[in-house]
Design an enzyme around this catalytic site. Structure first.
Site, mmCIF file in Angstrom:
data_model
loop_
_atom_site.group_PDB
_atom_site.id
_atom_site.type_symbol
_atom_site.label_atom_id
_atom_site.label_comp_id
_atom_site.label_asym_id
_atom_site.label_seq_id
_atom_site.Cartn_x
_atom_site.Cartn_y
_atom_site.Cartn_z
ATOM 1 N N GLY A 148 15.111 -15.587 -17.253
ATOM 2 C CA GLY A 148 15.797 -16.904 -16.868
ATOM 3 C C GLY A 148 16.557 -17.003 -18.068
ATOM 4 N N ARG A 207 15.552 -1.571 -7.510
ATOM 5 C CA ARG A 207 16.053 -1.642 -5.970
ATOM 6 C C ARG A 207 17.177 -1.331 -5.679
ATOM 7 N NH1 ARG A 207 12.682 -3.709 -2.063
ATOM 8 N NH2 ARG A 207 11.185 -4.317 -3.603
ATOM 9 N N ASP A 227 8.262 -11.932 -22.154
ATOM 10 C CA ASP A 227 7.267 -10.904 -22.337
ATOM 11 C C ASP A 227 7.741 -9.652 -20.987
ATOM 12 O OD1 ASP A 227 4.476 -9.611 -22.373
ATOM 13 O OD2 ASP A 227 4.300 -10.054 -20.384
ATOM 14 N N THR A 285 11.932 -18.638 -23.436
ATOM 15 C CA THR A 285 11.514 -18.768 -22.285
ATOM 16 C C THR A 285 11.250 -20.381 -22.622
ATOM 17 O OG1 THR A 285 9.643 -18.743 -20.958
ATOM 18 C CG2 THR A 285 9.165 -18.191 -23.122
ATOM 19 N N ASP A 328 9.204 -21.909 -21.014
ATOM 20 C CA ASP A 328 7.606 -22.066 -20.726
ATOM 21 C C ASP A 328 6.957 -21.973 -21.886
ATOM 22 O OD1 ASP A 328 8.196 -22.403 -17.718
ATOM 23 O OD2 ASP A 328 7.485 -20.397 -17.452
ATOM 24 N N ASP A 331 5.479 -19.394 -23.383
ATOM 25 C CA ASP A 331 4.374 -18.474 -23.253
ATOM 26 C C ASP A 331 4.418 -17.357 -23.735
ATOM 27 O OD1 ASP A 331 5.934 -17.761 -21.311
ATOM 28 O OD2 ASP A 331 4.472 -17.698 -19.697
ATOM 29 N N ARG A 343 5.436 -21.956 -15.027
ATOM 30 C CA ARG A 343 5.057 -20.704 -14.063
ATOM 31 C C ARG A 343 3.813 -20.366 -14.430
ATOM 32 N NH1 ARG A 343 6.849 -17.544 -9.902
ATOM 33 N NH2 ARG A 343 5.754 -15.669 -9.639
#
Length: 384
Positions: A30, A102, A133, A156, A158, A160, A202
């Protein structure tokens, strides 16, 4: 002489790593505020070593496509404008696993050799990945297979990533959330409402707990700490009984209902996308307490802000340190920010681990001490 290289600056040779002349840099996962500041620091400091820097666009996708999407980054490009700019000039994606890529027809194929070939074709002798991570896990495996030294720089919102006090982008995301609370408070007071602010998070509630403390919230719900809706209701009722007719509630997007059910919708790739817990909570407050409630979902607004000063500082320091790690042969590491200084941890120590909000975290204890309901934790006193 290569463009951007300063006269008299030769490539540095250090024991434990072959002579480096060209390094690659990519942003992965992100986006967030401060990425361009980190890229700038890497380019300027690499130039001081006499190295060239190649920017890889859109993470691993830039290595997959032919022709590859990558370009030389020159020091003269990095004026003060880019330091302030949000997002990333290199682009970023949160998909494109080289080992499970993919394809357009929906099949999943190992494309790691193609991406390693891409780095070799570009002449990249070491890689800096600015990511989280998940990105570190994938790039560590890819670079080990290709024999290319890797250094990670944590980013990030977050916050984290294991082992670092601050990841790039976190502090700006908190600032956006606090600014939102500052603007919601007057309208909450004007209409005697409960204002619910849903923020990103998240897997971790760092943004929520920081914003709740700084923004004067009454309730803060995070994924790491279970809560009781009865106690949410009791807190709101107690606030009203004290003579204050409005309340502020902060909730992280990954918080589940009081029945333990996630509020999310499926993604096309098979994952889930969180969002909606704020509306669920506001609806529940209205239906069970009869209090007029409104919800604000910040979402990607937290990602797109211009970086505040502390994020520019952290990004710059980590970018410089990442280059120094390559110069000294200390690769296979993640540059970290700890106690207002830089350091590093082995990638193996960071990958696969996270940094959640612990129940006895200083911010949890601070929130509880302020009377904020933060869930069912020993740090939180009984709701009056």
């Amino acid at each position: 002489m290569a463009r951007g290289r300063r006269p008299g600056k030769e490539a540095v040779h250090c024991e434990g790593i072959r002579m480096v002349k060209r390094i690659g840099v990519m942003t992965s996962g992100g986006d967030c505020a401060g990425l361009n500041a980190a890229i700038r620091a890497i380019v300027l400091h690499a130039d001081a070593h006499g190295w060239e820097v190649v920017g890889i666009e859109d993470g691993t996708l830039g290595l997959y496509e032919r022709p590859m999407r990558a370009r030389r980054l020159h020091p003269e490009e990095f004026d003060g404008i880019l330091l302030r700019r949000a997002g990333t000039i290199l682009g970023t994606v949160s998909h494109g696993d080289p080992f499970a890529f993919r394809m357009p027809d929906g099949s999943v194929v190992d494309q790691s050799d193609r991406m390693i070939e891409g780095m070799r074709t570009l002449g990249i002798e070491a890689l800096i990945c600015i990511g989280g991570d998940g990105s570190f896990r994938i790039l560590d495996r890819l670079c080990r297979k290709g024999g290319i030294p890797l250094v990670g720089v944590p980013k990030t919102i977050d916050n984290d990533v294991y082992g670092t006090d601050a990841a790039i982008g976190f502090n700006t995301a908190v600032e956006v959330a606090v600014e939102a609370l500052d603007r919601l408070q007057p309208t909450a007071q004007s209409h005697d409402r409960v204002m619910v602010l849903e923020v990103m998070g998240r897997d971790a509630g760092h943004i929520a707990i920081h914003a709740a403390v700084a923004g004067g919230a009454d309730i803060c719900l995070i994924p790491e700490i279970p809560y009781s809706f009865d106690n949410v209701a009791a807190k709101l009722t107690a606030v009203r009984a004290s003579g204050r007719s409005f309340s502020l509630v902060v909730v992280a997007e990954a918080v589940r209902t009081d029945k333990g059910e996630p509020v999310a919708r499926p993604k096309p790739d098979g994952g889930i996308r969180y969002g909606g817990i704020g509306q669920w909570l506001a609806d529940r407050i209205e239906s069970e307490l009869g209090i007029d409630s409104r919800v604000t979902v910040l979402g990607h607004v937290q990602r797109g802000a211009e970086p505040i000063a502390v994020d520019r500082v952290v990004a710059s320091a980590l970018g410089i340190h990442a280059v120094d790690l390559i110069a000294s042969g200390r690769t296979g590491t993640v540059a970290v920010w700890s106690r207002r200084s830089v350091g590093e941890l082995p990638l193996a120590e960071v990958v696969g681990r996270s940094r959640p909000v612990e129940p006895d975290d200083i911010l949890v204890r601070t929130a509880a001490g302020l009377g904020i309901y933060v869930g069912e934790t020993a740090a939180c006193p009984a709701v009056p």
